[in-house]
Scaffold this motif. Structure first.
Motif, PDB file in Angstrom:
ATOM      1  N   GLU A 331       0.818  -1.206   0.000  1.00  0.00           N
ATOM      2  CA  GLU A 331       0.000   0.000   0.000  1.00  0.00           C
ATOM      3  C   GLU A 331       0.859   1.266   0.000  1.00  0.00           C
ATOM      4  O   GLU A 331       0.394   2.335  -0.420  1.00  0.00           O
ATOM      5  CB  GLU A 331      -0.917   0.013   1.227  1.00  0.00           C
ATOM      6  CG  GLU A 331      -1.942  -1.090   1.261  1.00  0.00           C
ATOM      7  CD  GLU A 331      -2.718  -1.097   2.572  1.00  0.00           C
ATOM      8  OE1 GLU A 331      -2.870  -0.026   3.182  1.00  0.00           O
ATOM      9  OE2 GLU A 331      -3.178  -2.172   2.987  1.00  0.00           O
ATOM     10  N   ASP A 332       2.079   1.153   0.465  1.00  0.00           N
ATOM     11  CA  ASP A 332       2.957   2.322   0.533  1.00  0.00           C
ATOM     12  C   ASP A 332       3.637   2.630  -0.801  1.00  0.00           C
ATOM     13  O   ASP A 332       4.321   3.651  -0.927  1.00  0.00           O
ATOM     14  CB  ASP A 332       4.033   2.111   1.603  1.00  0.00           C
ATOM     15  CG  ASP A 332       3.450   2.015   2.998  1.00  0.00           C
ATOM     16  OD1 ASP A 332       2.408   2.652   3.251  1.00  0.00           O
ATOM     17  OD2 ASP A 332       4.018   1.280   3.826  1.00  0.00           O
ATOM     18  N   GLU A 333       3.453   1.756  -1.789  1.00  0.00           N
ATOM     19  CA  GLU A 333       4.087   1.968  -3.090  1.00  0.00           C
ATOM     20  C   GLU A 333       3.187   2.814  -3.998  1.00  0.00           C
ATOM     21  O   GLU A 333       1.967   2.893  -3.776  1.00  0.00           O
ATOM     22  CB  GLU A 333       4.380   0.607  -3.737  1.00  0.00           C
ATOM     23  CG  GLU A 333       5.346  -0.256  -2.922  1.00  0.00           C
ATOM     24  CD  GLU A 333       5.604  -1.603  -3.579  1.00  0.00           C
ATOM     25  OE1 GLU A 333       5.232  -1.772  -4.754  1.00  0.00           O
ATOM     26  OE2 GLU A 333       6.173  -2.478  -2.907  1.00  0.00           O
ATOM     27  N   PRO A 334       3.746   3.438  -5.026  1.00  0.00           N
ATOM     28  CA  PRO A 334       2.955   4.278  -5.936  1.00  0.00           C
ATOM     29  C   PRO A 334       2.175   3.440  -6.956  1.00  0.00           C
ATOM     30  O   PRO A 334       2.356   3.575  -8.170  1.00  0.00           O
ATOM     31  CB  PRO A 334       4.019   5.155  -6.598  1.00  0.00           C
ATOM     32  CG  PRO A 334       5.237   4.279  -6.618  1.00  0.00           C
ATOM     33  CD  PRO A 334       5.201   3.504  -5.330  1.00  0.00           C
ATOM     34  N   ILE A 335       1.345   2.558  -6.453  1.00  0.00           N
ATOM     35  CA  ILE A 335       0.539   1.668  -7.318  1.00  0.00           C
ATOM     36  C   ILE A 335      -0.890   1.677  -6.790  1.00  0.00           C
ATOM     37  O   ILE A 335      -1.162   2.127  -5.670  1.00  0.00           O
ATOM     38  CB  ILE A 335       1.107   0.222  -7.331  1.00  0.00           C
ATOM     39  CG1 ILE A 335       1.252  -0.338  -5.892  1.00  0.00           C
ATOM     40  CG2 ILE A 335       2.449   0.190  -8.024  1.00  0.00           C
ATOM     41  CD1 ILE A 335       0.118  -1.137  -5.395  1.00  0.00           C
ATOM     42  N   ASN A 336      -1.826   1.180  -7.612  1.00  0.00           N
ATOM     43  CA  ASN A 336      -3.205   1.093  -7.134  1.00  0.00           C
ATOM     44  C   ASN A 336      -3.852  -0.273  -7.380  1.00  0.00           C
ATOM     45  O   ASN A 336      -5.047  -0.446  -7.162  1.00  0.00           O
ATOM     46  CB  ASN A 336      -4.074   2.214  -7.721  1.00  0.00           C
ATOM     47  CG  ASN A 336      -4.024   2.252  -9.234  1.00  0.00           C
ATOM     48  OD1 ASN A 336      -3.649   1.286  -9.888  1.00  0.00           O
ATOM     49  ND2 ASN A 336      -4.402   3.398  -9.792  1.00  0.00           N
ATOM     50  N   VAL A 337      -3.074  -1.246  -7.839  1.00  0.00           N
ATOM     51  CA  VAL A 337      -3.525  -2.636  -7.963  1.00  0.00           C
ATOM     52  C   VAL A 337      -2.385  -3.544  -7.530  1.00  0.00           C
ATOM     53  O   VAL A 337      -1.252  -3.397  -8.005  1.00  0.00           O
ATOM     54  CB  VAL A 337      -3.951  -2.990  -9.408  1.00  0.00           C
ATOM     55  CG1 VAL A 337      -4.236  -4.478  -9.541  1.00  0.00           C
ATOM     56  CG2 VAL A 337      -5.180  -2.189  -9.826  1.00  0.00           C
ATOM     57  N   ALA A 338      -2.668  -4.478  -6.636  1.00  0.00           N
ATOM     58  CA  ALA A 338      -1.662  -5.432  -6.173  1.00  0.00           C
ATOM     59  C   ALA A 338      -1.755  -6.708  -7.001  1.00  0.00           C
ATOM     60  O   ALA A 338      -2.825  -7.328  -7.090  1.00  0.00           O
ATOM     61  CB  ALA A 338      -1.873  -5.758  -4.695  1.00  0.00           C
ATOM     62  N   PRO A 361      -7.343  -3.208  -4.824  1.00  0.00           N
ATOM     63  CA  PRO A 361      -7.865  -4.276  -5.668  1.00  0.00           C
ATOM     64  C   PRO A 361      -6.767  -5.271  -5.998  1.00  0.00           C
ATOM     65  O   PRO A 361      -5.588  -4.909  -6.096  1.00  0.00           O
ATOM     66  CB  PRO A 361      -8.350  -3.535  -6.925  1.00  0.00           C
ATOM     67  CG  PRO A 361      -7.656  -2.222  -6.904  1.00  0.00           C
ATOM     68  CD  PRO A 361      -7.419  -1.890  -5.472  1.00  0.00           C
ATOM     69  N   LEU A 362      -7.149  -6.531  -6.178  1.00  0.00           N
ATOM     70  CA  LEU A 362      -6.183  -7.598  -6.405  1.00  0.00           C
ATOM     71  C   LEU A 362      -6.280  -8.137  -7.817  1.00  0.00           C
ATOM     72  O   LEU A 362      -7.375  -8.365  -8.340  1.00  0.00           O
ATOM     73  CB  LEU A 362      -6.417  -8.737  -5.412  1.00  0.00           C
ATOM     74  CG  LEU A 362      -6.223  -8.405  -3.928  1.00  0.00           C
ATOM     75  CD1 LEU A 362      -6.573  -9.604  -3.061  1.00  0.00           C
ATOM     76  CD2 LEU A 362      -4.787  -7.956  -3.665  1.00  0.00           C
ATOM     77  N   MET A 363      -5.130  -8.345  -8.420  1.00  0.00           N
ATOM     78  CA  MET A 363      -5.030  -9.007  -9.722  1.00  0.00           C
ATOM     79  C   MET A 363      -4.282 -10.307  -9.529  1.00  0.00           C
ATOM     80  O   MET A 363      -3.273 -10.363  -8.815  1.00  0.00           O
ATOM     81  CB  MET A 363      -4.282  -8.138 -10.730  1.00  0.00           C
ATOM     82  CG  MET A 363      -3.978  -8.843 -12.055  1.00  0.00           C
ATOM     83  SD  MET A 363      -3.021  -7.826 -13.208  1.00  0.00           S
ATOM     84  CE  MET A 363      -4.286  -6.697 -13.792  1.00  0.00           C
TER      85      MET A 363
END
Length: 408
Positions: A331-338, A361-363
């Motif tokens: 969550e601390d990374e500059p992303i919005n899908v794990a 959201p999960l992929m």
């Protein structure tokens, strides 16, 4: 599979409370008692149809193996369902009304909340769904549900036997089920899986539904169900509820205006409530369709994640026993899908058990079809699927569609 009839559509009223009022004692197997007292059920359902119901639900609510086992009747699943449906079909035969097969929560809790597996829940529902199909019901109604695992298993079972399926939850005043399932999460997941209607029944009455339906309606691609209790039960008489037919009908008018299109009554509602509801439905003019529903979302049992065009993927996360911590850390990374890599059945189990820790959201990314299907089957929610997996796209897409996943 779409809903086969006109809308708004009127279901029946409460069965259990009316049977108790007619003399059914507590602690008995309801299904067995009905078979021993068929006239009570038949008279009740005739009154609902005369009042304006477009369908009645066969009294098969607890007629699954897990529930019947409490009474030593687990080997009679097919026989009991066939006989109960026959009672309702006989009542409805001359009216043109539909007959639905009712399916209750199994009571089997899937890991990590209990000792059962998703496959055990699915097989329990599939056995009953096959019996209901053989009995000739027009649709299946999953009612008073409290977990996404039961709802998903029931939808898959109904689709396996080729029957339309309604799916409805019962929620607490906080808008979640007793087991923590969020209504919007269930809607997003189940409509993508092929449920032809999703909604709420029972609960504390119309009050909670009046709050929740407007919140979820903009995201509904299928008709919404509202089948509330007649308010709260009386402290003196648990078969009597606070809302008169007139007050119940006025609350139902508000629910129709909020988006409900399949309506009826649950505990405490009798034929008089359905007759009052029928008048409201006859006067109701559905508004013009609103904007295209916003249903491009991933979901876990407790949350939804609406997806925009700016999707930024994490680096692949392995399904280790540290997955919960990894999902929190990402969550601390500059992303919005794990993105989670699943290579086998064990990985799929780890993902399913730890998904509740995700706040993104999960992929899922898998390079063989068996691992992908296992992950989607066991995941209680709606996943994204990596379209760049080393699986032929046609096969990948078919698996994703079966479980309502989003291919990206």
């Amino acid at each position: 599979m779409g809903f086969p009839n006109k809308l708004p559509f009127i279901l029946d009223g409460g069965t259990g409370t009316n049977l108790i009022a007619a003399g059914m004692p507590s602690g008995v197997c309801v299904e067995q008692w009905i078979l021993e007292h068929p006239a009570v059920l038949s008279d009740l359902q005739r009154s609902f149809l005369a009042a304006g119901s477009d369908a009645v639900l066969a009294p098969t609510f607890g007629a699954n193996r897990a529930k019947l086992k409490d009474y030593g009747l687990q080997e009679q699943v097919e026989e009991i369902n066939l006989r109960l449906v026959a009672l309702s079909k006989n009542v409805a035969a001359s009216t043109g009304a539909l007959v639905g097969g009712d399916m209750s929560p199994t009571g089997l809790l899937v890991e990590p909340y209990g000792d059962s597996t998703f496959e055990q829940v699915y097989e329990t529902y599939l056995e009953q769904a096959r019996a209901l199909k053989k009995a000739g019901v027009d649709f299946i109604a999953l009612e008073t549900q409290m977990t996404l695992s039961d709802l998903r298993a029931g939808v898959l079972a109904a689709r396996e036997v080729g029957l339309p399926v309604f799916a409805s939850l019962t929620v607490e005043p906080n808008g979640r089920t007793f087991m923590g399932t969020k209504f919007l999460s269930a809607l997003i997941t189940l409509q993508a899986m092929g449920a032809c209607a999703v909604g709420l029944n029972c609960s504390t009455g119309p009050e909670v539904m009046k709050k929740l339906l407007p919140e979820v309606a903009p995201h509904a691609c299928v008709p919404l169900i509202a089948k509330p209790n007649a308010g709260k039960p009386s402290a003196e008489d648990p078969t009597r509820y606070e809302l008169s037919p007139e007050l119940f009908a006025e609350d139902m008018r508000l629910l129709l205006q909020s988006g409900a299109r399949i309506v009826g009554g649950c505990c405490g509602t009798g034929a008089e409530h359905i007759a009052a509801l029928k008048k409201v439905v006859d006067e109701f003019t559905p508004p013009a369709p609103s904007a295209q529903p916003d249903c491009r979302a991933a979901a876990t049992e407790g949350d939804c994640f609406f997806l925009g065009d700016d999707i930024n993927l994490s680096e692949p996360i392995a399904c280790s026993y540290d997955l919960a911590d990894d999902l929190i850390d990402v969550e601390d990374e500059p992303i919005n899908v794990a993105v989670v890599t699943v290579q086998n059945e064990d990985d799929a189990a780890i993902l399913a058990e730890n998904a509740g820790m995700a706040r993104l959201p999960l992929m899922v990314s898998a390079d063989n079809a068996q691992a992908l299907e296992c992950a989607l089957r066991r995941f209680q929610g709606r996943l994204l699927v990596n379209s760049r997996c080393e699986i032929p796209f046609g096969e990948l897409n078919a698996i994703a569609q079966k479980y309502g996943a989003i291919v990206f």
